[in-house]
Structures are given as structure tokens and as C-alpha cells.
Design an enzyme around this catalytic site. Sequence first.
Site, PDB file in Angstrom:
ATOM      1  N   SER A  13     -11.899  -1.014 -13.440  1.00  0.00           N
ATOM      2  CA  SER A  13     -11.835  -0.585 -14.850  1.00  0.00           C
ATOM      3  C   SER A  13     -10.402  -0.265 -15.263  1.00  0.00           C
ATOM      4  O   SER A  13      -9.989  -0.541 -16.389  1.00  0.00           O
ATOM      5  CB  SER A  13     -12.750   0.620 -15.093  1.00  0.00           C
ATOM      6  OG  SER A  13     -12.241   1.798 -14.490  1.00  0.00           O
ATOM      7  N   ARG A  65      -2.362  -2.696  10.502  1.00  0.00           N
ATOM      8  CA  ARG A  65      -2.013  -2.548   9.085  1.00  0.00           C
ATOM      9  C   ARG A  65      -0.854  -3.457   8.708  1.00  0.00           C
ATOM     10  O   ARG A  65      -0.861  -4.068   7.632  1.00  0.00           O
ATOM     11  CB  ARG A  65      -1.652  -1.096   8.756  1.00  0.00           C
ATOM     12  CG  ARG A  65      -2.832  -0.138   8.770  1.00  0.00           C
ATOM     13  CD  ARG A  65      -2.410   1.271   8.333  1.00  0.00           C
ATOM     14  NE  ARG A  65      -3.515   2.198   8.406  1.00  0.00           N
ATOM     15  CZ  ARG A  65      -4.441   2.324   7.447  1.00  0.00           C
ATOM     16  NH1 ARG A  65      -4.360   1.582   6.354  1.00  0.00           N
ATOM     17  NH2 ARG A  65      -5.432   3.185   7.593  1.00  0.00           N
ATOM     18  N   ASN A 107       0.704   4.090  -8.880  1.00  0.00           N
ATOM     19  CA  ASN A 107      -0.691   4.353  -8.512  1.00  0.00           C
ATOM     20  C   ASN A 107      -1.265   5.373  -9.475  1.00  0.00           C
ATOM     21  O   ASN A 107      -0.539   6.220 -10.004  1.00  0.00           O
ATOM     22  CB  ASN A 107      -0.774   4.912  -7.083  1.00  0.00           C
ATOM     23  CG  ASN A 107      -2.223   5.174  -6.659  1.00  0.00           C
ATOM     24  OD1 ASN A 107      -3.098   4.342  -6.851  1.00  0.00           O
ATOM     25  ND2 ASN A 107      -2.457   6.359  -6.106  1.00  0.00           N
ATOM     26  N   HIS A 109      -4.120   8.374  -9.667  1.00  0.00           N
ATOM     27  CA  HIS A 109      -4.889   9.241  -8.775  1.00  0.00           C
ATOM     28  C   HIS A 109      -5.682  10.212  -9.640  1.00  0.00           C
ATOM     29  O   HIS A 109      -5.117  10.823 -10.554  1.00  0.00           O
ATOM     30  CB  HIS A 109      -3.933  10.003  -7.837  1.00  0.00           C
ATOM     31  CG  HIS A 109      -4.621  10.923  -6.899  1.00  0.00           C
ATOM     32  ND1 HIS A 109      -5.299  10.492  -5.780  1.00  0.00           N
ATOM     33  CD2 HIS A 109      -4.754  12.280  -6.911  1.00  0.00           C
ATOM     34  CE1 HIS A 109      -5.809  11.538  -5.151  1.00  0.00           C
ATOM     35  NE2 HIS A 109      -5.490  12.632  -5.809  1.00  0.00           N
ATOM     36  N   SER A 136      -3.350  11.462 -12.660  1.00  0.00           N
ATOM     37  CA  SER A 136      -1.889  11.352 -12.592  1.00  0.00           C
ATOM     38  C   SER A 136      -1.502   9.923 -12.244  1.00  0.00           C
ATOM     39  O   SER A 136      -2.173   9.286 -11.427  1.00  0.00           O
ATOM     40  CB  SER A 136      -1.328  12.276 -11.490  1.00  0.00           C
ATOM     41  OG  SER A 136      -1.764  13.606 -11.649  1.00  0.00           O
ATOM     42  N   THR A 141       5.253   6.458  -2.880  1.00  0.00           N
ATOM     43  CA  THR A 141       6.238   6.648  -1.809  1.00  0.00           C
ATOM     44  C   THR A 141       5.451   6.747  -0.495  1.00  0.00           C
ATOM     45  O   THR A 141       4.219   6.693  -0.489  1.00  0.00           O
ATOM     46  CB  THR A 141       7.020   7.970  -1.998  1.00  0.00           C
ATOM     47  OG1 THR A 141       6.069   9.042  -1.916  1.00  0.00           O
ATOM     48  CG2 THR A 141       7.723   8.000  -3.344  1.00  0.00           C
ATOM     49  N   ASP A 145      -0.057   9.909  -2.125  1.00  0.00           N
ATOM     50  CA  ASP A 145      -0.254  10.586  -3.423  1.00  0.00           C
ATOM     51  C   ASP A 145       0.863  11.589  -3.704  1.00  0.00           C
ATOM     52  O   ASP A 145       0.647  12.609  -4.360  1.00  0.00           O
ATOM     53  CB  ASP A 145      -1.612  11.314  -3.440  1.00  0.00           C
ATOM     54  CG  ASP A 145      -2.765  10.346  -3.214  1.00  0.00           C
ATOM     55  OD1 ASP A 145      -3.778  10.777  -2.618  1.00  0.00           O
ATOM     56  OD2 ASP A 145      -2.633   9.175  -3.603  1.00  0.00           O
TER      57      ASP A 145
HETATM   58  C1  GRF Z   1     -10.754   5.774 -10.377  1.00  0.00           C
HETATM   59  O1  GRF Z   1     -11.288   7.076 -10.340  1.00  0.00           O
HETATM   60  C2  GRF Z   1      -9.270   5.876 -10.074  1.00  0.00           C
HETATM   61  O2  GRF Z   1      -8.722   7.125 -10.433  1.00  0.00           O
HETATM   62  C3  GRF Z   1      -9.215   5.721  -8.600  1.00  0.00           C
HETATM   63  O3  GRF Z   1     -10.191   4.719  -8.324  1.00  0.00           O
HETATM   64  C4  GRF Z   1     -11.320   4.956  -9.210  1.00  0.00           C
HETATM   65  C5  GRF Z   1     -11.948   3.665  -9.614  1.00  0.00           C
HETATM   66  O4  GRF Z   1     -11.020   2.943 -10.382  1.00  0.00           O
HETATM   67  N1  GRF Z   1      -7.900   5.352  -8.181  1.00  0.00           N
HETATM   68  P1  GRF Z   1     -11.370   1.482 -11.028  1.00  0.00           P
HETATM   69  O5  GRF Z   1     -12.560   1.656 -11.948  1.00  0.00           O
HETATM   70  O6  GRF Z   1     -11.707   0.544  -9.873  1.00  0.00           O
HETATM   71  O7  GRF Z   1     -10.121   1.130 -11.757  1.00  0.00           O
END
Ligand code: GRF
Length: 196
Positions: A13, A65, A107, A109, A136, A141, A145
Site C-alpha cells: 500500500s 544474507r 524506510n 516505520h 516515521s 543506516t 530503524d
Molecule cells: C506498514 O505498516 C508499514 O509501516 C510497514 O509495513 C506495513 C505494511 O506496509 N513498514 P505496505 O502496506 O506493504 O506498504
Amino acid sequence: MKRVAILISGGGSNMVALAESMVGDHPARPVLVLSNVPGAGGLARAQAMGIPTAVVDHRPFGRDRAAFEAALQAELDRAAPDILCLAGFMRVLTEGFVTAWAGRMLNIHPSLLPKYRGLDTHARAIAAGDTQAGCSVHEVTAELDGGPILGQARVPILPGDTAGTLAARVLPMEHLLYPAVLRRFAEGDKSPVLLP
Ligand code: GRF
């Protein structure tokens, strides 16, 4: 014109909000939506918007990773983005990758950082008896977060709120905040966006 790649793991979203904002006189355009999850809902939404997509499934890489991130980087090299936006991207990135993208990766958060880094942010804010919550946008970095804050949006925590009702109040603010921050960032302006 800045080229923006958006990394997702789920519904996307925030990716949709970002992509929809990059039109007209906006100084950036989306060039790739990249997911670590095959079949992530956001991939179909990006394709419906005509944005190129790619998947790098993290699972075959196991605990390696660096190998996973090398595969991410290979996809990114093809799209040659100037800016990375993590948007519901649920993999922790190594210091090596973060350093390579220092100053060019954002990012979002779902908390008022520096409070509640990590997961389950809304439940923790409610449990702490906070009266406000929010989201936020920060530069990424090596500190999870922990990067410089580029924007914040606040919402009230109401009596009887659950993590779900609070998340539903915060998410629409994410969709306002992240595009506003990205536009400023793409223009080279790092002054914080504070909503409302
Ligand atoms: C959201 O709460 C966002 O803050 C976190 O991931 C959740 C889902 O995000 N980072 P989205 O709907 O996939 O963009």
C-alpha cells in the site's frame, strides 16, 4: 529525473501511494518494484500500474544474507535507481548493503522513532499507555530503524484501541507522509516533514 526503486514484501500500500505521487512535475519516477516474496500482493498492483517488477526470493539463500543482497543488487543494477524506498520490506539488510546505498535509501516505520524500533510497534505503544502514535520516514543506516528522521506523522491513541485499530489509523498517514518525504528528498531537501 530521479529514478526510484521500491522494495516490498507484502501488500504494497505504501508502494502504491509512492508510485501514484510520482507524476507531473514530481522530480522522480518509479523504475522498479522489487520483492523478496514471490506472489506478494504489491507485485500485481505494480504491474497494473505499468511499473517493472522483479522478485528475489530470500529463502533459497538461507542464512547467507550477503548472497541474497548480491542478487538484489543485480536486479537493482538493471534498473539503475538513484533512490531506494523500503516500503513494508521485511528483511534486515547488512551493513555492507546499507553502506553501499548510504544517503540514498529510505524506510517507513510505523512508530514515532526513536520510540519502538523493531516489530509490534502499535501494541507496544498501547501497552506503554502512550496517548500518541504514528509513523516515521528515515534514512536507512546500519542501525536498525535508527537513521536520520526525514518525516513523522502523529495520530492519537484512543481508549479501547487495539493494535489493529491503531494500525488502521496510522496507515493512511503513512500514505501521506512517505510521498511528501520522497518528493522533498528527491529535490535534495532533507528538512523534516511533520504531519499533521
Ligand atoms: C506498514 O505498516 C508499514 O509501516 C510497514 O509495513 C506495513 C505494511 O506496509 N513498514 P505496505 O502496506 O506493504 O506498504
